[in-house]
Design an enzyme around this catalytic site. Sequence first.
Site, mmCIF file in Angstrom:
data_model
loop_
_atom_site.group_PDB
_atom_site.id
_atom_site.type_symbol
_atom_site.label_atom_id
_atom_site.label_comp_id
_atom_site.label_asym_id
_atom_site.label_seq_id
_atom_site.Cartn_x
_atom_site.Cartn_y
_atom_site.Cartn_z
ATOM 1 N N GLU A 168 13.540 6.414 -13.611
ATOM 2 C CA GLU A 168 13.988 7.268 -14.718
ATOM 3 C C GLU A 168 12.959 8.368 -14.940
ATOM 4 O O GLU A 168 11.747 8.105 -14.929
ATOM 5 C CB GLU A 168 14.140 6.401 -15.971
ATOM 6 C CG GLU A 168 15.349 6.718 -16.807
ATOM 7 C CD GLU A 168 16.663 6.427 -16.095
ATOM 8 O OE1 GLU A 168 17.196 7.370 -15.464
ATOM 9 O OE2 GLU A 168 17.155 5.299 -16.172
ATOM 10 N N HIS A 169 13.451 9.593 -15.117
ATOM 11 C CA HIS A 169 12.586 10.763 -15.314
ATOM 12 C C HIS A 169 11.667 10.987 -14.107
ATOM 13 O O HIS A 169 10.590 11.577 -14.241
ATOM 14 C CB HIS A 169 11.769 10.645 -16.610
ATOM 15 C CG HIS A 169 12.633 10.784 -17.838
ATOM 16 N ND1 HIS A 169 12.979 11.988 -18.363
ATOM 17 C CD2 HIS A 169 13.245 9.842 -18.601
ATOM 18 C CE1 HIS A 169 13.752 11.803 -19.423
ATOM 19 N NE2 HIS A 169 13.944 10.506 -19.589
ATOM 20 N N THR A 170 12.085 10.513 -12.981
ATOM 21 C CA THR A 170 11.341 10.762 -11.746
ATOM 22 C C THR A 170 11.990 11.886 -10.929
ATOM 23 O O THR A 170 11.327 12.491 -10.090
ATOM 24 C CB THR A 170 11.306 9.498 -10.865
ATOM 25 O OG1 THR A 170 12.618 8.934 -10.853
ATOM 26 C CG2 THR A 170 10.328 8.462 -11.409
ATOM 27 N N ASP B 54 21.975 12.728 -11.525
ATOM 28 C CA ASP B 54 23.312 12.428 -12.030
ATOM 29 C C ASP B 54 24.387 13.059 -11.156
ATOM 30 O O ASP B 54 25.384 12.418 -10.798
ATOM 31 C CB ASP B 54 23.464 12.932 -13.474
ATOM 32 C CG ASP B 54 22.392 12.378 -14.396
ATOM 33 O OD1 ASP B 54 21.693 11.428 -13.987
ATOM 34 O OD2 ASP B 54 22.246 12.904 -15.505
ATOM 35 N N GLU C 43 24.504 22.726 -15.472
ATOM 36 C CA GLU C 43 23.905 22.037 -16.624
ATOM 37 C C GLU C 43 22.704 22.837 -17.154
ATOM 38 O O GLU C 43 22.528 22.988 -18.356
ATOM 39 C CB GLU C 43 23.480 20.632 -16.188
ATOM 40 C CG GLU C 43 22.877 19.792 -17.278
ATOM 41 C CD GLU C 43 23.851 18.749 -17.832
ATOM 42 O OE1 GLU C 43 24.884 18.471 -17.188
ATOM 43 O OE2 GLU C 43 23.556 18.246 -18.914
ATOM 44 N N MET D 243 25.554 7.783 -19.391
ATOM 45 C CA MET D 243 26.268 7.479 -18.147
ATOM 46 C C MET D 243 26.740 8.740 -17.439
ATOM 47 O O MET D 243 27.578 8.693 -16.539
ATOM 48 C CB MET D 243 27.466 6.576 -18.430
ATOM 49 C CG MET D 243 27.037 5.212 -18.929
ATOM 50 S SD MET D 243 28.462 4.219 -19.338
ATOM 51 C CE MET D 243 29.107 3.905 -17.689
ATOM 52 N N TYR E 168 13.942 16.237 -23.869
ATOM 53 C CA TYR E 168 14.011 16.160 -22.399
ATOM 54 C C TYR E 168 13.255 17.340 -21.787
ATOM 55 O O TYR E 168 12.409 17.174 -20.902
ATOM 56 C CB TYR E 168 15.478 16.176 -21.958
ATOM 57 C CG TYR E 168 15.665 15.985 -20.474
ATOM 58 C CD1 TYR E 168 15.896 14.719 -19.945
ATOM 59 C CD2 TYR E 168 15.593 17.059 -19.584
ATOM 60 C CE1 TYR E 168 16.058 14.535 -18.579
ATOM 61 C CE2 TYR E 168 15.747 16.882 -18.230
ATOM 62 C CZ TYR E 168 15.985 15.613 -17.737
ATOM 63 O OH TYR E 168 16.135 15.436 -16.381
HETATM 64 C C1 GLA Z 1 19.196 12.656 -17.405
HETATM 65 C C2 GLA Z 1 19.072 13.788 -16.393
HETATM 66 C C3 GLA Z 1 18.643 13.265 -15.025
HETATM 67 C C4 GLA Z 1 17.419 12.376 -15.131
HETATM 68 C C5 GLA Z 1 17.591 11.344 -16.247
HETATM 69 C C6 GLA Z 1 16.335 10.564 -16.489
HETATM 70 O O1 GLA Z 1 20.237 11.800 -17.048
HETATM 71 O O2 GLA Z 1 20.291 14.473 -16.263
HETATM 72 O O3 GLA Z 1 18.415 14.338 -14.150
HETATM 73 O O4 GLA Z 1 16.258 13.125 -15.305
HETATM 74 O O5 GLA Z 1 17.979 11.928 -17.470
HETATM 75 O O6 GLA Z 1 16.014 9.806 -15.370
#
Ligand code: GLA
Length: 386
Positions: free
Chosen positions: A35-37, A173, A161, A126, A223
């Site tokens: 996550e957040h990588t 995503d 986005e 999601m 974010y």
């Molecule tokens: C959101 C972003 C993704 C990712 C996640 C965290 O879903 O759209 O690109 O950074 O947060 O892992």
Amino acid sequence: MSDSLAQAVQADFQQRYSYAPLLVRAPGRVNLIGEHTDYNAGFVLPAAVDKEMVFAVGLNGGEQIRLFAHDLNESLELPNAADISPTETHWANYLLGVAAQFQLRGVAVPGFDCVLAGTVPMGAGMSSSAAVECGLAYALNELLKTGFEKMDLARMAQLAEHTYAGVQCGLMDQFASVFGRAGQVVRLDCRSLDYQYFPFDTQACRIVLVNSGVKHSLASSEYNTRRKECERGVSVLQQHYPEITALRDATMEQLEAHRSELGGTVFRRCSYVVQENARVEAACRHLEAGDLAAFGKEMNASHAGLRDDYEVSCVELDVLAEAALAAPGVFGSRMMGGGFGGCTINLVAPDKVDAFIESVSAAYEKRFGRRPETYQTTIVDGVGAV
Ligand code: GLA
């Protein structure tokens, strides 16, 4: 995708616009770990799941764009497809942003119509927005015969986005919505864009999502702040280690050596990312070895890092993750996605799913006075025609 939803969307389109559309489905995603990588050039391990958006799309022969959100019973019409910009209509921006990406690549986008509906819960982490973007990107690529590769479509959706929703998201995503494969999770190297599929049998180990029901209004601004903090970390490290161009390249030793220069907040953000990348790689080894218990421990550690160091969790998610650890049959549990709300993802032994849901729901209700929604997901193919 339920056939009835696809039929309803098709019928709605036909009735509104009096011609036959192309029908497309695009899934939401889960992320097992990592996550957040993604925006740190690291690793992620998502899968496309059976919560999907469905679209009926057609070229109308004119210049107008006509959009209809079936679930919201809302429409938006624009006079000229050649002249678009972000609007006040939140859901429409994800679609318009995609059309803008085609134009930026030199495609003259003619008038088109789109009816969409879906089962991806909004604000649940999601990736309903990625599903919306990827579905239209796929549809326009087919209808306009533009021949963009799948990776192009994912990147165009990501840029939609950035530009039309103002979230500087990574690629995970949109990649998952496009490249998902039934019965498999996929590890993406967000630097090289190499990816590898791993079988994941949701009959043998269930993926249960528990929705905190929290939609944090700060999610997108925080974010973007996290992203900046990571960039700050890279710029400090780079002065000492010119080879570091993303946190993917950094080690804990390097972070420790420059701790005071980084400052407490940036140090914690960076150390989370460095450790999370290592966890994804370890988790994939555990998955290959069939060791779900070890895999789950990586997930639990991921949650702790997101909560304490990256600070993107919230009390509702922490209660859910903690309750999961005390519940029967759980291999691992953590918050999923960008954070500040949305779901936890839990790996649960199939014969314990009911007891798990009861136990976590009761703990949540005791604390917050309402029962959370839960979803048992299966892993499906990425975007495609219905
Ligand atoms: C959101 C972003 C993704 C990712 C996640 C965290 O879903 O759209 O690109 O950074 O947060 O892992």
